[in-house]
Design an enzyme around this catalytic site. Sequence first.
Site, PDB file in Angstrom:
ATOM      1  N   ASN A  10       0.871  -1.175   0.000  1.00  0.00           N
ATOM      2  CA  ASN A  10       0.000   0.000   0.000  1.00  0.00           C
ATOM      3  C   ASN A  10       0.909   1.225   0.000  1.00  0.00           C
ATOM      4  O   ASN A  10       1.477   1.579   1.019  1.00  0.00           O
ATOM      5  CB  ASN A  10      -0.880  -0.047   1.264  1.00  0.00           C
ATOM      6  CG  ASN A  10      -1.704   1.215   1.450  1.00  0.00           C
ATOM      7  OD1 ASN A  10      -1.798   2.042   0.553  1.00  0.00           O
ATOM      8  ND2 ASN A  10      -2.297   1.359   2.632  1.00  0.00           N
ATOM      9  N   LYS A  12       0.166   4.245  -0.333  1.00  0.00           N
ATOM     10  CA  LYS A  12      -0.465   5.440   0.238  1.00  0.00           C
ATOM     11  C   LYS A  12      -0.217   6.662  -0.665  1.00  0.00           C
ATOM     12  O   LYS A  12      -0.106   6.491  -1.880  1.00  0.00           O
ATOM     13  CB  LYS A  12       0.017   5.657   1.676  1.00  0.00           C
ATOM     14  CG  LYS A  12      -0.156   4.392   2.527  1.00  0.00           C
ATOM     15  CD  LYS A  12      -0.002   4.615   3.996  1.00  0.00           C
ATOM     16  CE  LYS A  12      -0.207   3.295   4.725  1.00  0.00           C
ATOM     17  NZ  LYS A  12      -0.156   3.421   6.169  1.00  0.00           N
ATOM     18  N   HIS A  97      -9.529   1.251   4.703  1.00  0.00           N
ATOM     19  CA  HIS A  97      -8.273   1.425   5.446  1.00  0.00           C
ATOM     20  C   HIS A  97      -8.527   2.390   6.604  1.00  0.00           C
ATOM     21  O   HIS A  97      -9.340   3.314   6.471  1.00  0.00           O
ATOM     22  CB  HIS A  97      -7.182   1.974   4.516  1.00  0.00           C
ATOM     23  CG  HIS A  97      -5.829   1.958   5.158  1.00  0.00           C
ATOM     24  ND1 HIS A  97      -5.439   2.914   6.060  1.00  0.00           N
ATOM     25  CD2 HIS A  97      -4.800   1.089   5.061  1.00  0.00           C
ATOM     26  CE1 HIS A  97      -4.212   2.631   6.488  1.00  0.00           C
ATOM     27  NE2 HIS A  97      -3.802   1.530   5.888  1.00  0.00           N
ATOM     28  N   GLU A  99      -6.975   4.816   7.586  1.00  0.00           N
ATOM     29  CA  GLU A  99      -6.761   6.225   7.220  1.00  0.00           C
ATOM     30  C   GLU A  99      -7.966   6.791   6.463  1.00  0.00           C
ATOM     31  O   GLU A  99      -8.162   8.003   6.429  1.00  0.00           O
ATOM     32  CB  GLU A  99      -5.439   6.352   6.426  1.00  0.00           C
ATOM     33  CG  GLU A  99      -4.246   6.182   7.359  1.00  0.00           C
ATOM     34  CD  GLU A  99      -2.994   5.598   6.746  1.00  0.00           C
ATOM     35  OE1 GLU A  99      -2.864   5.584   5.505  1.00  0.00           O
ATOM     36  OE2 GLU A  99      -2.124   5.139   7.520  1.00  0.00           O
ATOM     37  N   GLU A 167      -5.345  -4.708  10.604  1.00  0.00           N
ATOM     38  CA  GLU A 167      -4.292  -3.716  10.830  1.00  0.00           C
ATOM     39  C   GLU A 167      -4.576  -2.954  12.124  1.00  0.00           C
ATOM     40  O   GLU A 167      -5.397  -2.022  12.132  1.00  0.00           O
ATOM     41  CB  GLU A 167      -4.246  -2.720   9.665  1.00  0.00           C
ATOM     42  CG  GLU A 167      -3.955  -3.353   8.332  1.00  0.00           C
ATOM     43  CD  GLU A 167      -3.366  -2.359   7.352  1.00  0.00           C
ATOM     44  OE1 GLU A 167      -2.278  -2.621   6.839  1.00  0.00           O
ATOM     45  OE2 GLU A 167      -3.984  -1.298   7.132  1.00  0.00           O
ATOM     46  N   GLY A 173       2.689   2.322  10.809  1.00  0.00           N
ATOM     47  CA  GLY A 173       3.710   3.362  10.661  1.00  0.00           C
ATOM     48  C   GLY A 173       4.434   3.716  11.948  1.00  0.00           C
ATOM     49  O   GLY A 173       5.140   4.725  12.005  1.00  0.00           O
ATOM     50  N   SER A 213       3.403  -2.051  10.389  1.00  0.00           N
ATOM     51  CA  SER A 213       4.849  -2.129  10.648  1.00  0.00           C
ATOM     52  C   SER A 213       5.456  -3.492  10.312  1.00  0.00           C
ATOM     53  O   SER A 213       6.346  -3.977  11.015  1.00  0.00           O
ATOM     54  CB  SER A 213       5.158  -1.753  12.108  1.00  0.00           C
ATOM     55  OG  SER A 213       4.850  -0.393  12.325  1.00  0.00           O
TER      56      SER A 213
HETATM   57  P1  PGA Z   1       2.921   0.362   7.610  1.00  0.00           P
HETATM   58  O1  PGA Z   1       1.449   0.591   7.005  1.00  0.00           O
HETATM   59  O2  PGA Z   1       3.452  -0.922   7.032  1.00  0.00           O
HETATM   60  O3  PGA Z   1       3.699   1.569   7.182  1.00  0.00           O
HETATM   61  O4  PGA Z   1       2.766   0.275   9.094  1.00  0.00           O
HETATM   62  C1  PGA Z   1       0.565  -0.480   6.824  1.00  0.00           C
HETATM   63  C2  PGA Z   1      -0.747   0.014   6.267  1.00  0.00           C
HETATM   64  O5  PGA Z   1      -1.262   1.043   6.720  1.00  0.00           O
HETATM   65  O6  PGA Z   1      -1.313  -0.620   5.354  1.00  0.00           O
END
Ligand code: PGA
Length: 252
Positions: A10, A12, A97, A99, A167, A173, A213
Amino acid sequence: MVRKKLIAGNWKMNCLTAEGTELAKAVAAQVKAEKLACDFLVCPPFTLLGAIKKCLRGTKIALGAQDVHFADKGAHTGDISPLMLTDLGCSYVIIGHSERRVDHFESNELIKQKAVAAHKAGLKTVICIGETGAERDAGKTIKVCQDEIFGSVPEDASAQNTVIAYEPIWAIGTGKTPTAADVEDVHAAVRAALAKKLGKATANKMRILYGGSVKPNNAAELLNLPDVDGALIGGASLKADDFVAIARNALK
Ligand code: PGA
């Protein structure tokens, strides 16, 4: 039940054309050379879908978007329809997601509506769920995840058209991850919720990814758990070496 692992990136809101095409070409070359026994998916921003599709030609890497509207077309300024995604060569779309749920106030009902529309257009969905840090501290992780499964996974979901991504929001992140035992507990509970909703046979075949992460150094531990069927990778998917290293570790 053998479920083929899915390693999904992803991206983003990252990468302009030069950087994105370079990244996609590097991932494509490594995946082709190594013949790893998993499925691959990359989800660049909308702006790069056309360019990245070309970079992935001749590989087994699928292309996906990060969000979609539920209408086929119409007066929805700034939105992108499922048909626009298939037109660009997408076969997957990430939906719900955290976000999107948090920054854009997306509800379970809206996420379900988007998933139904995506399936109707022939897209496979990666439906995301996961608890906040506060919910985790309050011991509500499993309840939150099961409620999100009941609320946002549509009745037409099948193992062919739907992938779930667990997640934990506090792990995205941040460099923090749950213990392997906690991940397995949540995935098993998610599978139980899917069985209740869609039947045991479908639940046993449906892939449940872990995200938050995931890095090359924790991939083997997190991704070889019995109910973990791959990863949704943010930060580490922006480096071809790390993305492919995670895939290698997912198969150990
Ligand atoms: P990350 O993000 O691997 O940077 O923690 C995962 C995600 O939000 O899909």
